[in-house]
Design a protein around this motif. Structure first.
Motif, short mmCIF file in Angstrom:
data_model
loop_
_atom_site.label_atom_id
_atom_site.label_comp_id
_atom_site.label_asym_id
_atom_site.label_seq_id
_atom_site.Cartn_x
_atom_site.Cartn_y
_atom_site.Cartn_z
N SER A 1 0.86 -1.19 0.00
CA SER A 1 0.00 0.00 0.00
C SER A 1 0.89 1.24 0.00
CB SER A 1 -0.88 0.02 1.25
OG SER A 1 -1.66 -1.16 1.33
N VAL A 2 0.48 2.27 -0.75
CA VAL A 2 1.29 3.48 -0.87
C VAL A 2 0.41 4.72 -0.73
CG1 VAL A 2 2.91 4.78 -2.31
CG2 VAL A 2 2.81 2.28 -2.50
N ILE A 3 0.91 5.70 0.03
CA ILE A 3 0.26 7.00 0.14
C ILE A 3 1.29 8.08 -0.20
CG2 ILE A 3 -0.87 8.67 1.66
CD1 ILE A 3 -1.89 6.29 3.31
N PRO A 4 1.14 8.76 -1.37
CA PRO A 4 2.04 9.85 -1.71
C PRO A 4 1.58 11.18 -1.11
CG PRO A 4 0.59 9.41 -3.55
CD PRO A 4 0.21 8.44 -2.46
N THR A 5 2.53 12.06 -0.82
CA THR A 5 2.23 13.38 -0.27
C THR A 5 3.13 14.41 -0.94
OG1 THR A 5 1.69 12.39 1.87
CG2 THR A 5 2.12 14.77 1.85
N ARG B 1 9.19 21.87 0.72
CA ARG B 1 10.51 21.49 0.21
C ARG B 1 10.62 21.70 -1.29
NH1 ARG B 1 12.54 16.08 1.98
NH2 ARG B 1 14.38 16.92 0.97
N SER B 2 9.50 21.99 -1.94
CA SER B 2 9.49 22.17 -3.39
C SER B 2 9.80 23.62 -3.75
CB SER B 2 8.13 21.78 -3.95
OG SER B 2 7.88 20.40 -3.71
N GLU B 3 10.32 23.80 -4.96
CA GLU B 3 10.61 25.13 -5.50
C GLU B 3 10.05 25.20 -6.93
OE1 GLU B 3 14.84 25.72 -5.26
OE2 GLU B 3 14.87 25.27 -3.12
N TRP C 1 8.02 14.97 -3.49
CA TRP C 1 6.99 14.16 -2.84
C TRP C 1 7.64 13.20 -1.86
CZ3 TRP C 1 6.63 15.75 -7.77
CH2 TRP C 1 5.40 16.30 -8.20
N SER C 2 6.90 12.90 -0.80
CA SER C 2 7.24 11.76 0.03
C SER C 2 6.19 10.70 -0.29
CB SER C 2 7.21 12.11 1.52
OG SER C 2 5.90 12.31 1.97
N GLU D 1 6.67 -0.82 7.52
CA GLU D 1 6.32 0.48 6.95
C GLU D 1 7.56 1.35 6.85
OE1 GLU D 1 3.19 2.35 9.18
OE2 GLU D 1 1.84 0.64 8.96
N TYR D 2 7.60 2.17 5.81
CA TYR D 2 8.70 3.13 5.67
C TYR D 2 8.22 4.31 4.84
CZ TYR D 2 9.67 1.60 0.84
OH TYR D 2 9.59 1.32 -0.51
N THR D 3 8.99 5.38 4.90
CA THR D 3 8.71 6.57 4.10
C THR D 3 9.98 6.97 3.36
OG1 THR D 3 7.02 7.33 5.65
CG2 THR D 3 7.94 8.99 4.17
N SER D 4 9.82 7.32 2.10
CA SER D 4 10.92 7.77 1.27
C SER D 4 10.42 8.96 0.45
CB SER D 4 11.42 6.63 0.38
OG SER D 4 12.64 6.99 -0.24
N GLY D 5 11.18 9.37 -0.55
CA GLY D 5 10.75 10.50 -1.34
C GLY D 5 11.37 10.52 -2.71
N THR D 6 10.84 11.41 -3.54
CA THR D 6 11.37 11.57 -4.90
C THR D 6 11.15 12.99 -5.39
OG1 THR D 6 11.45 10.56 -7.10
CG2 THR D 6 9.26 10.90 -6.15
N PRO D 7 12.12 13.52 -6.13
CA PRO D 7 11.94 14.82 -6.77
C PRO D 7 11.53 14.64 -8.24
CG PRO D 7 14.24 14.23 -6.86
CD PRO D 7 13.51 13.08 -6.19
N LEU D 8 10.82 15.62 -8.76
CA LEU D 8 10.53 15.69 -10.19
C LEU D 8 10.80 17.11 -10.66
CD1 LEU D 8 7.12 13.82 -10.74
CD2 LEU D 8 9.40 13.00 -11.32
N THR D 9 11.01 17.26 -11.97
CA THR D 9 11.15 18.60 -12.53
C THR D 9 9.83 19.09 -13.11
OG1 THR D 9 11.86 17.70 -14.65
CG2 THR D 9 13.60 18.28 -13.06
N THR D 10 8.79 18.26 -13.03
CA THR D 10 7.46 18.63 -13.50
C THR D 10 6.48 18.55 -12.32
OG1 THR D 10 6.91 16.35 -14.13
CG2 THR D 10 7.89 17.76 -15.84
#
Length: 135
Positions: A17-21, A26-28, A36-37, A88-97
């Motif tokens: 199961s995944v919940i994105p936020t 932290r975004s610019e 996103w986390s 359970e764990y939490t991670s994150g990812t950046p996007l340019t869009t």
């Protein structure tokens, strides 16, 4: 965490199961940086013990550019889950869009030496900076 609203997929008794936020603080957006986390819950619904050995992610931005990320374990761990156990764990990812999609899988080693490829459900990364659809 409200796991009832999560993206969810079950593969051979392994529920992911995944919940994105979206992380506005932290975004610019003015620099095309959107962060996103995502919180993940892995639940062993099977009757066998499994160990998460590797992960594979496909991260696609709003322009259709896909990056594949592979590696050992998750957040520095290779958790072992006995029947009924949860990790359970939490991670994150950046996007340019301002939006994108993630999907992936976990390579789970079964206690008898076999393998299960547990699918991670596709989930959308949506920020408030994404324009309204044209149609």
């Amino acid at each position: 965490m409200d796991w009832e609203k999560a993206y969810r997929k079950i593969t051979k008794g392994i529920e992911v199961s995944v919940i994105p936020t979206y992380l506005a603080n932290r975004s610019e957006p003015e620099n095309s940086l959107f962060i996103w986390s995502y919180s993940v819950r892995i639940r062993n619904l099977s009757e066998i013990t499994v160990t998460l050995r590797q992960r594979s992610w496909q991260i696609t931005d709003a322009h259709g550019m896909t990056e594949t990320v592979r590696g050992e374990g998750v957040v520095g761990e290779q958790p072992t889950l006995k029947p009924g156990e949860v990790f359970e764990y939490t991670s994150g990812t950046p996007l340019t869009t301002p939006s994108g999609i993630m999907v992936g899988s976990y390579d789970m080693e079964v206690e008898d030496g076999g393998w299960i490829i547990a699918e991670i459900p596709a989930f959308s990364l949506d920020s408030p900076h994404e324009g309204a659809p044209l149609n």
